[in-house]
Design a protein around this motif. Sequence first.
Motif, PDB file in Angstrom:
ATOM      1  N   GLN A 411       0.904  -1.237   0.015  1.00  0.00           N
ATOM      2  CA  GLN A 411      -0.032   0.033  -0.018  1.00  0.00           C
ATOM      3  C   GLN A 411       0.724   1.115  -0.089  1.00  0.00           C
ATOM      4  O   GLN A 411       0.577   2.309  -0.546  1.00  0.00           O
ATOM      5  N   VAL A 412       2.031   1.213   0.416  1.00  0.00           N
ATOM      6  CA  VAL A 412       3.006   2.315   0.570  1.00  0.00           C
ATOM      7  C   VAL A 412       3.314   2.647  -0.782  1.00  0.00           C
ATOM      8  O   VAL A 412       3.511   3.855  -1.242  1.00  0.00           O
ATOM      9  N   LEU A 413       3.727   1.563  -1.640  1.00  0.00           N
ATOM     10  CA  LEU A 413       4.112   1.670  -2.918  1.00  0.00           C
ATOM     11  C   LEU A 413       2.938   2.129  -3.820  1.00  0.00           C
ATOM     12  O   LEU A 413       3.308   2.491  -4.925  1.00  0.00           O
ATOM     13  N   ASP A 414       1.563   1.870  -3.461  1.00  0.00           N
ATOM     14  CA  ASP A 414       0.384   2.057  -4.553  1.00  0.00           C
ATOM     15  C   ASP A 414      -0.120   3.484  -4.212  1.00  0.00           C
ATOM     16  O   ASP A 414      -0.777   3.561  -3.387  1.00  0.00           O
ATOM     17  N   LYS A 415       0.754   4.355  -4.710  1.00  0.00           N
ATOM     18  CA  LYS A 415       0.337   5.910  -4.667  1.00  0.00           C
ATOM     19  C   LYS A 415      -1.145   6.172  -5.172  1.00  0.00           C
ATOM     20  O   LYS A 415      -1.790   6.960  -4.351  1.00  0.00           O
ATOM     21  N   VAL A 421       0.789  -2.945  -8.093  1.00  0.00           N
ATOM     22  CA  VAL A 421       2.209  -2.271  -7.996  1.00  0.00           C
ATOM     23  C   VAL A 421       3.118  -2.954  -9.091  1.00  0.00           C
ATOM     24  O   VAL A 421       3.032  -4.003  -9.319  1.00  0.00           O
ATOM     25  N   SER A 422       4.097  -1.974  -9.642  1.00  0.00           N
ATOM     26  CA  SER A 422       4.851  -2.711 -10.809  1.00  0.00           C
ATOM     27  C   SER A 422       6.159  -3.487 -10.044  1.00  0.00           C
ATOM     28  O   SER A 422       6.475  -3.107  -8.910  1.00  0.00           O
ATOM     29  N   THR A 423       6.454  -4.353 -10.853  1.00  0.00           N
ATOM     30  CA  THR A 423       7.597  -5.218 -10.335  1.00  0.00           C
ATOM     31  C   THR A 423       8.790  -4.039 -10.051  1.00  0.00           C
ATOM     32  O   THR A 423       9.683  -4.435  -9.070  1.00  0.00           O
ATOM     33  N   PHE A 449       4.945 -13.247  -6.416  1.00  0.00           N
ATOM     34  CA  PHE A 449       3.928 -12.184  -6.458  1.00  0.00           C
ATOM     35  C   PHE A 449       3.187 -12.087  -7.736  1.00  0.00           C
ATOM     36  O   PHE A 449       1.988 -11.840  -7.894  1.00  0.00           O
ATOM     37  N   ASP A 450       4.153 -12.142  -8.952  1.00  0.00           N
ATOM     38  CA  ASP A 450       3.892 -11.903 -10.168  1.00  0.00           C
ATOM     39  C   ASP A 450       3.641 -13.159 -10.938  1.00  0.00           C
ATOM     40  O   ASP A 450       4.483 -13.575 -11.997  1.00  0.00           O
ATOM     41  N   THR A 456       3.601  -6.626 -13.151  1.00  0.00           N
ATOM     42  CA  THR A 456       2.755  -6.041 -12.318  1.00  0.00           C
ATOM     43  C   THR A 456       2.319  -6.862 -11.135  1.00  0.00           C
ATOM     44  O   THR A 456       1.789  -8.059 -11.292  1.00  0.00           O
ATOM     45  N   ILE A 457       2.380  -6.549  -9.710  1.00  0.00           N
ATOM     46  CA  ILE A 457       2.095  -7.371  -8.722  1.00  0.00           C
ATOM     47  C   ILE A 457       0.394  -6.876  -8.288  1.00  0.00           C
ATOM     48  O   ILE A 457       0.182  -5.512  -7.999  1.00  0.00           O
TER      49      ILE A 457
END
Length: 460
Positions: A411-415, A421-423, A449-450, A456-457
């Motif tokens: 979530q921190v990476l998903d602005k 989230v991209s790999t 994860f991908d 993309t994750i």
Amino acid sequence: MDPCEEDSVVLQLSEEEQQPSDQSVPPTGSQDQMQDESTQDQAEDSGAEWDTDLETDNGTNQRHSFSHAELYLQACQRIGAIPVSSVLRHLGEANLNLNHYGVGPLGAKALAMVLQNDNQVTNLELEDNALQTEGTRYLMEMLQTNISIQSLNLSNNQLHLEGANIISKMLLDNYYIKSIKLSGNDFDDSAAKYFADALKGDYVVKELDLSHNKFCDAGGVHLGHMLATNVGIEVLNLSWNHLRMSGAVAVCAGLKVNSTLKQLQLSWNGFSRMESESLGQALRQNNTLMVLDLRSNRIDDQAVTLLCQGLATNDTLRVLKLSHNPLTNIGALTLLKTVKNNTRSAVEKIDISTVFVCEAFVELLEETHQRRPALDVQYLVMSSVTRNLSALQIFQKFLEERNESILDFFQVLDKDRTMKVSTYAFRKAVKAANILLDQQQLEWLIRKFDKNCTATINYR
């Protein structure tokens, strides 16, 4: 002293022992005198002749008063055989183990003379004694009157086709032998027919070992027909033969309708794709087999898939051995998925101990163990796989120390709050956080994860 001399006892009779006696002692006198006495006794018996090659003692009452050792020494002296010390030591025991003692045909005759009316020996072990056809014939004649022996081992005795014929005739009238081991006797397809004809419909023999012989296509057909009608055999060892194609298919067809077999050993034969398909069909219908040994055949990934068609519904098989076959991690995964998805499966042990598995297999096995903790799977795993599998644990431990979850990290990476989230962003964040993962572990974690390799994750 020569080892051979140590293992034999030469019968010596003193002058005193050569005198006749009415007491319960062994018959005395020289060999000629003993033969004269035997002739006289036979004459007193109205000239009756025995219908067997085995000689007997001078009288039933006398016989019962002699020890087994005394009877054996008498028999050896009468036929000119050298007594074997091991026989003397173990006669009278329920388990008479004479494996590898060089008994030979003449020694077998002496032993048969002692055992024909014995009621103590239940297991007779005579493996590797060069008995040949002659010695086997004496033993089979002995079994016509002996009713205590239930287990017989005649493996590695150079019996060939004639020996198979002699043994099969005994089996036709057998009421007492429950286990017979005949491994390594150069039996061919014709010998297989002898055994198959003798055991069709038989219900007495429970264990049959025909391993290390020379059964091919025709032999397999004979044995398959026998399996279809036999109602007694529970353990059958056909390993180290040449069963493949029509012979192997026939064995599978017999297994399909058999109702008693519990253990079937088929290692070191020629089972491949066609044979595995027939075996899979048999496992769909058979409901008694519990142990199946297919080690050292030609079973590859495709053959495993065909075999799994039967495992998908089978609910009795407990042990499956597939090591030393050309299957790979792909076949191993197919096998484990089949067992996992069959909720009625009884499989407790899988031997694929020569197959290197991947991370997905190990993870699937861990998942399977949650529902079936007793499942024992033997496999090989490379250190790189073990290291990769530890990557997720290292990542989770890092987050726990920061009181975070994997969801928090993403979530921190998903602005943009897209739940994606991209790999590239994930890789960069892991490196920036100084998480103790090497490059290989990190790349494996990203692939985990991908799963669809979309760069993309999706962390929903």
